[in-house]
Design a protein around this motif. Sequence first.
Motif, PDB file in Angstrom:
ATOM      1  N   LEU A 293       3.342  -9.579   1.540  1.00  0.00           N
ATOM      2  CA  LEU A 293       4.646  -9.358   0.900  1.00  0.00           C
ATOM      3  C   LEU A 293       5.823  -9.839   1.748  1.00  0.00           C
ATOM      4  O   LEU A 293       6.965  -9.853   1.266  1.00  0.00           O
ATOM      5  N   LEU A 311      11.450  -3.387  -1.596  1.00  0.00           N
ATOM      6  CA  LEU A 311      11.074  -4.089  -2.829  1.00  0.00           C
ATOM      7  C   LEU A 311      11.974  -5.286  -3.086  1.00  0.00           C
ATOM      8  O   LEU A 311      11.520  -6.335  -3.560  1.00  0.00           O
ATOM      9  N   ALA A 314      10.913  -8.092  -0.646  1.00  0.00           N
ATOM     10  CA  ALA A 314       9.531  -8.582  -0.723  1.00  0.00           C
ATOM     11  C   ALA A 314       9.463  -9.953  -1.380  1.00  0.00           C
ATOM     12  O   ALA A 314      10.107 -10.206  -2.397  1.00  0.00           O
ATOM     13  N   PRO A 316       6.278 -12.406  -2.474  1.00  0.00           N
ATOM     14  CA  PRO A 316       4.821 -12.617  -2.498  1.00  0.00           C
ATOM     15  C   PRO A 316       4.449 -13.944  -1.843  1.00  0.00           C
ATOM     16  O   PRO A 316       5.111 -14.969  -2.066  1.00  0.00           O
ATOM     17  N   SER A 323      -0.956 -11.578  -4.057  1.00  0.00           N
ATOM     18  CA  SER A 323       0.342 -11.043  -3.651  1.00  0.00           C
ATOM     19  C   SER A 323       1.193 -10.589  -4.824  1.00  0.00           C
ATOM     20  O   SER A 323       1.857  -9.554  -4.756  1.00  0.00           O
ATOM     21  N   LYS A 324       1.209 -11.346  -5.895  1.00  0.00           N
ATOM     22  CA  LYS A 324       2.036 -10.971  -7.047  1.00  0.00           C
ATOM     23  C   LYS A 324       1.578  -9.642  -7.628  1.00  0.00           C
ATOM     24  O   LYS A 324       2.401  -8.799  -7.999  1.00  0.00           O
ATOM     25  N   LEU A 327       2.740  -6.737  -5.385  1.00  0.00           N
ATOM     26  CA  LEU A 327       4.145  -6.387  -5.578  1.00  0.00           C
ATOM     27  C   LEU A 327       4.346  -5.675  -6.915  1.00  0.00           C
ATOM     28  O   LEU A 327       5.124  -4.718  -7.011  1.00  0.00           O
ATOM     29  N   ARG A 331       5.961  -1.941  -7.292  1.00  0.00           N
ATOM     30  CA  ARG A 331       7.157  -1.693  -8.096  1.00  0.00           C
ATOM     31  C   ARG A 331       6.960  -0.586  -9.128  1.00  0.00           C
ATOM     32  O   ARG A 331       7.926  -0.103  -9.705  1.00  0.00           O
TER      33      ARG A 331
END
Length: 429
Positions: A293, A311, A314, A316, A323-324, A327, A331
Amino acid sequence: MSAYGTQQGAWRMPGVDPTAWTDIDQLVRFAQVAERGLLHFLFLPDFPALREDIERESVMMALDPLLTLTAIARETKRIGLVATGATTFAEPFTIARQFKALDIISHGRAGWNAVPMSDPTVAANFSHPLPPRQEKYERLHETVQIVQALWGSWGRDAWVHDQASGRFADAAKVQPVNLRGRHVASRGPLPIPPSEQGQPVIFQAGGGSAGLEVAGRYANGVAGAVWTIDDARAQRVALREAAARNGRDPDEVKFFAGVMPTIAPTRRAALDRRIALTEGKFEERVAYLQQMLGIRLDIGHLEQPLSPQQLAAARPSPHDPRSKNALKIAREGWSLRDVIAHGVIDYHPVIAGPGVAVADHMQEWFEAGAADGFWIMIDVYQDGMDAFADEVVPILQRRGLFHTEYESATLRDHLGAPAQYGLDPRLVG
């Protein structure tokens, strides 16, 4: 199929026998549950070296994959039996004899996952060092061709076994192969007749362009490592194109996407199960997640969600398809411990929740053309195998997505793979 499950902490879970690593009866029971769930095959990897920190971690491999599957073969009837047999250090004749013996013992249910070895820890247990990548794959191609030729060296009808005439075999139909490549060779013949499926099925679980070429030429089953539907679809298309380039029907090759289910009545209960499985591993996983992240994370804040500032900052990693999703989960407001428990840094999609969530995932990927099937990595075999067989399979059956009985007796037929005995004639020349 290791002794405990695919999660490192499985050996410490409630109800798990900590001595299961050496208890073949346990593995036989797990295999029988998988067969009750009508799964098409079991897949045993191999790593002929000790790599775990055995002070705290269980050994993740079976004692020996082929010996384990031989024991399982005697206590099952339909489920396929696939094992890894690395080509980097083994001789083709040894591979051919061992896998065809398993094929005979299991009445045509054996498969060979043909891959090279890339780890220096393994090389240290053999008599020569790891060769360069190109040489490893040259040897792999030579080995597969010699192995298949050896499998076909005993003619289909060579075994006469006529007691009245005293004629055991037609020697004219048992022929040496006399094949020699740059790296390996064998005279043959292999002194084993064909099984009910003729010979074992080839699998491939490597990666990259070299692995794709191996799969396109020889394999009928490929175990993929993919995180998104788009990536899985792209890999499946690439595999089918590789098969077509080699003169094969793309439908001959089945692409299996990995999925890691943790099945529990609720998502919360499943996350708690994964937290228990990850005990002692959170520090290294937090470090890995912060790299994904691009932000700093504090191991002391495991029970807290990521802050709005974290957040917002961050980003990705563009080099990591996980990574996506990591995140996205963060969230949703989960604590840092729960984010990791969602499996965001595991190497295959993790589905934590009731059986219907696992079935939904499989249906979505299948109907999107992202997989022909799935290889299922159960977290804890002791109860996870039963949960998959009793909860997920019936849902897939009700939706018309999975069979309600075995339609065939051999692995080749389970996969819809064409008949083959010896080398594929389309690849000879």
